[in-house]
Scaffold this active site. Structure first.
Site, PDB file in Angstrom:
ATOM      1  CE1 TYR A  97      -3.348  -1.968   5.719  1.00 12.30           C
ATOM      2  CE2 TYR A  97      -2.938   0.288   5.034  1.00 12.30           C
ATOM      3  CZ  TYR A  97      -3.241  -1.014   4.720  1.00 12.30           C
ATOM      4  OH  TYR A  97      -3.447  -1.378   3.404  1.00 12.30           O
TER       5      TYR A  97
ATOM      6  CB  SER B 279      -0.891  -0.001   1.250  1.00 18.33           C
ATOM      7  OG  SER B 279      -1.503   1.262   1.439  1.00 18.33           O
TER       8      SER B 279
END
Length: 254
Positions: free
Chosen positions: A162, A149
């Protein structure tokens, strides 16, 4: 006429929906036989049926890759069925957002297990087979693509853990790439900048709304098929052309 991946075998984790399902379909279109790995067998069956209806070949492997034994068994099942493994796509992921203060630590552990431990388990199990494929396979090259990501490059308030997982994935990918690239196992990371999937569906709606909804309202977000095209681009390149890092970014609506 043979497709670019004819005669090869790909294993895709998190293949029951979203990016994983789209990637499996895309690799099958390019001629690969695909092992679909995830926990939700009913959904895997649906993806396999789509691939086979389109003329492709798929194997359903129900497994929880956060469990090392299951991850190893999934890789072994794919090889026993197809006879080889040429491509590993580590796609399984979980995004749980929120501040550090007052956080649900169990959620952190669950996200770390999926995003980091699962990737390590499948990679460790698959790597010897990929090294063998690079030596003896029809393309004389093998591929590992880790779906990360943009959160592996840029940190945001509320994304702390995250971010931690995705920064870790990126660092691991680069280290592994240096370790095996001379043996013709190409290792790359694909970093989407914003994709509309089920990835964040487990978030508290208030957190999801505050942190993500404004982004969706102002941006033309990516689709799973966009990411699948990126994976296919990485693994169908000529043997000596390796892509270590690929960003796929959404565009503003304005």
């Amino acid at each position: 006429m043979p497709s670019k991946l004819t005669g090869t075998v790909a294993l895709v984790t998190g293949a029951s929906s979203g990016i994983g399902a789209a990637t499996a379909r895309r690799l099958a279109e390019d001629g690969a036989s695909v092992a679909l790995v995830a926990r939700r067998k009913d959904r895997l069956d649906g993806v396999a049926a789509e691939i086979e209806k389109a003329g492709g070949t798929a194997l359903v492997v129900e497994a929880d890759i956060t469990d090392r034994t299951q991850a190893e068994a999934a890789v072994q099942q794919a090889v026993e069925h197809f006879g080889r493994l040429d491509t590993l796509v580590n796609n399984a992921g979980l995004m749980l957002l929120g501040p550090v203060v007052g956080a649900d630590v169990d959620e952190w552990e669950r996200m770390l297990a999926v995003n980091v431990q699962g990737l390590l388990h499948t990679t460790h199990a698959a790597l010897p087979l990929l090294l063998k494929a690079a030596e003896t396979g029809p393309r004389k090259v093998a591929d590992i693509v880790n779906i990360s990501s943009i959160a592996g490059r840029v940190a945001w308030n509320g994304y702390g853990v995250y971010n931690l997982t995705k920064f870790g994935v990126n660092g691991f990918t680069e280290s592994l790439r240096q370790e095996v690239t001379q043996r013709h196992v190409r290792v790359g990371v694909l970093e989407p900048g914003g994709v509309d999937t089920e990835l964040g569906s487990h978030n508290n709606p208030e957190i999801q709304g505050a942190m993500i909804t404004p982004f969706y309202e102002t941006t033309e977000v990516l689709t799973p098929d966009d990411i699948a095209d990126g994976v296919a681009y990485m693994v169908t390149r000529p043997r000596h052309a390796s892509i270590g890092e690929l960003w796929i970014m959404p565009t503003d609506q304005a």
